[in-house]
Design an enzyme around this catalytic site. Sequence first.
Site, short mmCIF file in Angstrom:
data_model
loop_
_atom_site.label_atom_id
_atom_site.label_comp_id
_atom_site.label_asym_id
_atom_site.label_seq_id
_atom_site.Cartn_x
_atom_site.Cartn_y
_atom_site.Cartn_z
N GLN A 142 -2.45 -1.43 10.47
CA GLN A 142 -2.50 -2.80 9.96
C GLN A 142 -2.90 -3.78 11.07
OE1 GLN A 142 -2.09 -3.72 6.65
NE2 GLN A 142 -2.82 -5.69 7.40
N ASP A 176 -9.38 2.84 5.46
CA ASP A 176 -9.91 1.47 5.45
C ASP A 176 -11.44 1.47 5.50
OD1 ASP A 176 -7.88 -0.40 5.14
OD2 ASP A 176 -7.28 -0.30 7.24
N LYS A 216 0.83 -1.22 0.00
CA LYS A 216 0.00 0.00 0.00
C LYS A 216 0.86 1.26 0.00
CE LYS A 216 -3.54 -2.62 2.40
NZ LYS A 216 -4.01 -3.04 3.72
#
Length: 310
Positions: free
Chosen positions: A97, A120, A53
């Site tokens: 994460q 997210d 990412k």
Amino acid sequence: MTQILDGKTGAAEIRAETAASARAMAEAGARPPQLVAVLVGEDPASQVYVGSKVKGCAEVGMLSRTLRLSAETSEDELLALLDDLNADDAVDGILVQLPLPKQIHEKRVLDRIDPDKDVDGFHPVNVGRLWLDEDGLTPATPTGIVALLKRNGIKLSGQRAVIVGRSAIVGKPMAGLLLRESCTVTVCHSRTVDLPAVTRQADILVAAIGRPGMIGPEHVRDGAVVIDVGMSRLADGAEIERLYPGDADRRRQFETKGYTLVGDVDYTHVAPKASWITPVPGGVGPLTVAMVIANTLKASRRRQGLPAVP
Ligand code: NDP
């Protein structure tokens, strides 16, 4: 005839569009979008996900960095870091994460991220915005799936969509996003009675279960669009042979790595019935990373008062 829904191509297109938009922003004198990924501990899979990412953002001309914290980091320390990132005007996207070490409460951490920086799309405010049809950030995987369907000209409005799986990161937001597209949506789960009878109703079938090859031809009506979100490591040679008879590449992968990556759909036996189908790998997976990058651009534009990219 079955057509392949190619996630690699879709993801490459989304990245190219994100890059063009980031360039246009820079030319107009706007601040460059910036993603900050927070990685706690040394989990190898997490390092790969975060790396792709962060690297992906850099490749499309956006700023990105990873903050690496030790596995012993306390929840208070992580929350304090998030407060700093929330307050930093140059940061548009924050990504923590998962999984987090056991001393840290995941929900408290995810809830601390400024919803306008929540690339997210997991924050309760963004979940609410999705279901209230308000503009917000939506989870990458289902958002990528809708983008892939639209890019391939697949009709959504009025279609019957059946989703197997009701997780907060895939199944539920997938339902919200397909409802937004005027699909008639059914969500199935482990307690659904006579699953094949329900899934056979689907014009669009999304499998987000985490059980290798569980969706067989008996679950699928002729001509359905089949989206396989599942991503599991299958380490059973006989089962690999049953799902992919004679597939030399998979057999070789199993022999060298000890597993092969498989989806929830029994691809070999379902594909002949489907009008469109995503492969695993190369289907939904690449879209997820592309959409996190696109979400960072979206967050930055929103925060800088710029109009959304259509
Ligand atoms: P979860 O484990 O959170 O959810 C699985 C869902 O499947 C649950 O709702 C569960 O039902 C349902 N389920 C389990 N067994 C059955 C069954 N026998 N019949 C019907 N439904 C069942 O998984 P995620 O949503 O996080 O992920 C699903 C899969 O997608 C995984 O393989 C994951 O690796 C993959 N994934 C892939 C991504 C990508 O980028 N390609 C991104 C995210 C996930 P219940 O709620 O009743 O327990």
